[in-house]
Write a protein that holds these residues in place. Structure first.
Motif, short mmCIF file in Angstrom:
data_model
loop_
_atom_site.label_atom_id
_atom_site.label_comp_id
_atom_site.label_asym_id
_atom_site.label_seq_id
_atom_site.Cartn_x
_atom_site.Cartn_y
_atom_site.Cartn_z
N PHE A 52 41.62 42.48 31.24
CA PHE A 52 42.85 42.13 31.71
C PHE A 52 43.37 40.58 31.60
O PHE A 52 44.21 40.19 32.10
CB PHE A 52 42.74 42.31 33.33
N SER A 53 42.69 40.15 30.71
CA SER A 53 43.03 38.42 30.26
C SER A 53 44.37 38.41 29.91
O SER A 53 45.07 37.21 29.98
CB SER A 53 42.19 37.97 29.51
N THR A 54 45.07 39.53 29.25
CA THR A 54 46.36 39.20 28.59
C THR A 54 47.55 39.74 29.66
O THR A 54 48.76 39.55 29.16
CB THR A 54 46.64 40.25 27.51
N LEU A 55 47.32 40.07 30.72
CA LEU A 55 48.29 40.70 31.69
C LEU A 55 48.99 39.39 32.19
O LEU A 55 48.66 38.37 32.62
CB LEU A 55 47.69 41.40 32.82
N GLU A 56 50.33 39.96 32.33
CA GLU A 56 51.26 38.77 32.88
C GLU A 56 51.53 39.54 34.49
O GLU A 56 51.94 38.82 35.40
CB GLU A 56 52.39 38.35 32.06
N THR A 57 51.97 40.81 34.53
CA THR A 57 52.28 41.56 35.64
C THR A 57 51.39 42.78 35.66
O THR A 57 51.28 43.55 34.62
CB THR A 57 53.74 41.90 35.36
N LEU A 58 50.91 42.87 36.90
CA LEU A 58 49.99 43.97 37.32
C LEU A 58 50.68 44.95 38.64
O LEU A 58 50.95 44.03 39.72
CB LEU A 58 48.81 43.57 37.57
N ILE A 59 50.95 46.10 38.48
CA ILE A 59 51.55 46.69 39.70
C ILE A 59 50.65 47.93 39.78
O ILE A 59 50.51 48.78 38.84
CB ILE A 59 52.99 47.19 39.21
N LEU A 60 50.19 47.91 40.89
CA LEU A 60 49.01 49.09 41.28
C LEU A 60 49.61 49.90 42.58
O LEU A 60 50.14 49.30 43.50
CB LEU A 60 47.76 48.58 41.79
N LYS A 61 49.90 51.35 42.47
CA LYS A 61 50.43 52.04 43.44
C LYS A 61 49.62 53.22 43.68
O LYS A 61 49.26 53.87 42.90
CB LYS A 61 51.90 52.52 42.97
N TYR A 62 49.13 53.46 45.06
CA TYR A 62 48.74 54.60 45.34
C TYR A 62 47.34 54.93 45.04
O TYR A 62 46.75 56.01 44.75
CB TYR A 62 49.36 55.80 45.32
#
Length: 298
Positions: free
Chosen positions: A129-139
């Motif tokens: 996940f080192s490249t991520l700028e936005t992480l959205i987790l749902k349910y």
């Protein structure tokens, strides 16, 4: 014959237009002409929704699309899976893991996982996940973070009805985001574990908490926090703001059961404070808070 003006547009503009559509519909444009035949393969955003597929075809279609897709960098990977039939699930846990792995091989910058499933899904967060700028987790039914992760690029994190395995999983997630600036937390349903969310975020600037649980609580330590919104914590056990010296604006609602934890006193550095209080709570507030901010009552 009508002139095909859309096909005459520059490729960058066509890709931008296609990036707003679900990937299944984007792929159908490949039959329009030779120019469109491979255009979908370099669209920088992928959106898969199991509601748009027959249950038995979803996993196969997503796998084939990812295999054929050629964009070297993914701006966004959005995966929504909703199972309505346990006998024929849309996909297996291993499929989700493989798809996420492919997305990170393409240096994905935004990951949206919306997994409304009737079974628990273990979702370990790894160093990929080192490249991520936005992480959205749902349910997500079960998020297991056994040790601190490394997501130095992450700036925005959304947690919408996410069920963590234990308190340490949440702490490990937050501690692995040293440059996190925006955190949005929404909890509408009771969790399997009574969660005490300890938010220690040195770079956090904006925090939104909406929580209607009847247990657990929050501890907030965010020395650079500027904007705070809290709603629905009236039945939580506690909410402590330990460190927020540069707070600019705070919006607080439903404080009847937690004012005694001195949450209001800890907000005295705020320049603007919006409160939704009863007349009784207003009287109590006056005895707790020193007038060091501009207050708006509504």
């Amino acid at each position: 014959m009508r002139e095909d003006l859309i096909s005459e547009l520059p490729e960058d503009l066509l890709l931008l237009i296609l990036s707003y559509l679900p990937t299944k519909k984007v792929i159908t444009t490949s039959v329009l002409s030779k120019r469109w035949q491979s255009l979908w393969k370099i669209v920088p955003k992928l959106k898969f929704n199991s509601n748009y597929h027959f249950t038995h075809q979803f996993s196969e279609n997503v796998g084939r699309s990812l295999f054929l897709h050629k964009a070297p960098v993914l701006e966004s990977f959005h995966l929504k899976v909703c199972d309505i039939n346990d006998d024929r699930p849309a996909c297996d846990d291993i499929d989700i893991g493989i798809w996420i792995g492919i997305a990170f091989e393409r240096h994905v910058r935004e990951l949206v996982l919306d997994l409304c499933l009737q079974k628990s899904v273990r979702f370990p967060i790894s160093s990929m996940f080192s490249t991520l700028e936005t992480l959205i987790l749902k349910y997500l039914a079960l998020v297991d973070v056994p040790s601190p992760v490394c997501m130095k690029s992450l700036r925005t994190l959304h947690l919408d009805c996410v069920n963590f395995k234990h308190n340490e999983s949440f702490s490990n997630l937050i501690s692995g985001c040293p440059n996190l600036e925006d955190l949005f937390m929404y909890q509408y349903y009771p969790l399997d574990v009574v969660m005490n969310f300890i938010i220690v975020a040195p770079s956090l600037k904006r925090l939104v908490i909406i929580d209607y649980r009847e247990a657990g609580g929050y501890v907030i330590n965010a020395p650079t926090l500027k904007y705070l919104k809290i709603k629905g914590l009236s039945h939580c056990g506690f909410c402590l703001i330990e460190n927020a010296p540069v707070l600019v604006e705070a919006k607080i609602r439903n404080l009847f059961y937690i004012y005694k934890e001195k949450i209001l006193g800890s907000l005295k550095s705020a320049k603007r404070l919006s409160l939704d209080l009863s007349p009784l709570e207003v009287t109590l507030l006056i005895t707790i808070v020193l007038f060091g901010f501009t207050m708006f009552m509504f």
